[in-house]
Design an enzyme around this catalytic site. Structure first.
Site, short mmCIF file in Angstrom:
data_model
loop_
_atom_site.label_atom_id
_atom_site.label_comp_id
_atom_site.label_asym_id
_atom_site.label_seq_id
_atom_site.Cartn_x
_atom_site.Cartn_y
_atom_site.Cartn_z
N PHE A 141 0.82 -1.21 0.00
CA PHE A 141 0.00 0.00 0.00
C PHE A 141 0.85 1.26 0.00
O PHE A 141 1.80 1.39 0.78
CB PHE A 141 -0.88 0.06 1.26
CG PHE A 141 -1.95 -0.99 1.33
CD1 PHE A 141 -3.21 -0.76 0.81
CD2 PHE A 141 -1.70 -2.21 1.94
CE1 PHE A 141 -4.21 -1.72 0.89
CE2 PHE A 141 -2.69 -3.18 2.03
CZ PHE A 141 -3.94 -2.94 1.50
N ASP A 142 0.47 2.20 -0.85
CA ASP A 142 0.90 3.58 -0.64
C ASP A 142 0.25 4.02 0.68
O ASP A 142 -0.69 3.39 1.16
CB ASP A 142 0.42 4.44 -1.81
CG ASP A 142 0.69 5.91 -1.59
OD1 ASP A 142 1.85 6.26 -1.31
OD2 ASP A 142 -0.26 6.70 -1.68
N PHE A 143 0.72 5.13 1.24
CA PHE A 143 0.15 5.56 2.52
C PHE A 143 -0.75 6.79 2.37
O PHE A 143 -1.96 6.70 2.55
CB PHE A 143 1.26 5.80 3.54
CG PHE A 143 0.71 5.95 4.93
CD1 PHE A 143 0.14 4.86 5.58
CD2 PHE A 143 0.73 7.17 5.58
CE1 PHE A 143 -0.39 4.99 6.85
CE2 PHE A 143 0.20 7.30 6.86
CZ PHE A 143 -0.36 6.21 7.50
N ASP A 144 -0.15 7.93 2.03
CA ASP A 144 -0.93 9.17 1.91
C ASP A 144 -2.01 9.05 0.84
O ASP A 144 -1.72 8.68 -0.30
CB ASP A 144 -0.01 10.34 1.52
CG ASP A 144 0.87 10.79 2.67
OD1 ASP A 144 0.53 10.50 3.82
OD2 ASP A 144 1.90 11.44 2.40
#
Length: 213
Positions: free
Chosen positions: A8-11
């Site tokens: 997953f990307d976060f932001d």
């Protein structure tokens, strides 16, 4: 092909940091370039690394501008972020099913950790890759490949998930499938241009994707 790991990307993917990012950029840019940027202009800065963005805007000044960005961002972080629906409960159920979870972000590790703490999701991730861990950030495949290496997972068994073109491109360049999230601030149509294999309308869509492999 089985799905054994989700990266997953976060932001803008797991934690809604859009307001925080836009307000931070506006604070820094209004001081340096008064009246030249609007919040809408800042949308294009969501995704690339701070170094890339400030190097494009003000070559030679990036370190000073990054320092100002980080100082304001940290000061206002907790009050300006918010949670997306069902993110943590979905992650908990996926982990309980044996799915390995990783973060692949263009943020520094300490800032990722702060966000994970706010989400209450620190314990859910086997691996987290931030800018401290790599020489080249997304869309380069290096962060995705490093996450796979640390997880011990083959690329055909993983999916990279994010809200930006950089996430989808990094996934594809690393040889993994990619998913966009329809709640991306830039919109679903923007992400579809990069031909992700999946588009999540809701976090819980991952259950069907994992089940189908």
């Amino acid at each position: 092909m089985a799905v054994k790991a989700l990266l997953f990307d976060f932001d803008g993917t797991l934690l809604n940091t859009n307001d925080l990012i836009i307000q931070t950029f506006m604070h820094v840019l209004n001081e340096r370039f008064p009246g030249q940027y609007s919040p809408k202009d800042c949308l294009k800065f969501i995704g690339p690394s701070l170094k890339q963005t400030f190097n494009d805007i003000a070559p030679g000044e990036e370190e000073a501008l990054i320092a100002k960005y980080r100082a304001w961002n940290i000061e206002h972080h907790d009050e300006l972020v918010s949670q997306y629906p069902d993110v943590v409960t979905t992650l908990e159920q996926l982990k309980a099913q044996g799915i390995r979870l990783a973060i692949v972000s263009t943020k520094r590790n300490d800032t990722i950790d702060r966000g994970l703490s706010i989400l209450g999701a620190t314990h859910l991730f086997d691996v987290r890759i931030g800018t401290d861990d790599v020489k080249n950030v997304k869309p380069d495949p290096e962060p995705v490949l490093l996450a796979l290496e640390r997880l011990g997972i083959d690329k055909e068994d993983a999916i990279m998930i994010g809200d930006n073109s950089h996430d989808i491109e990094a996934g594809h360049r690393a040889g993994v499938r990619a998913a966009g999230v329809a709640w991306a601030i830039k919109g679903e149509a923007y992400l579809q241009q990069y031909q992700p294999e999946y588009m999540l309308q809701h976090m819980t869509d991952l259950f069907d994707i994992v089940k189908e492999g």
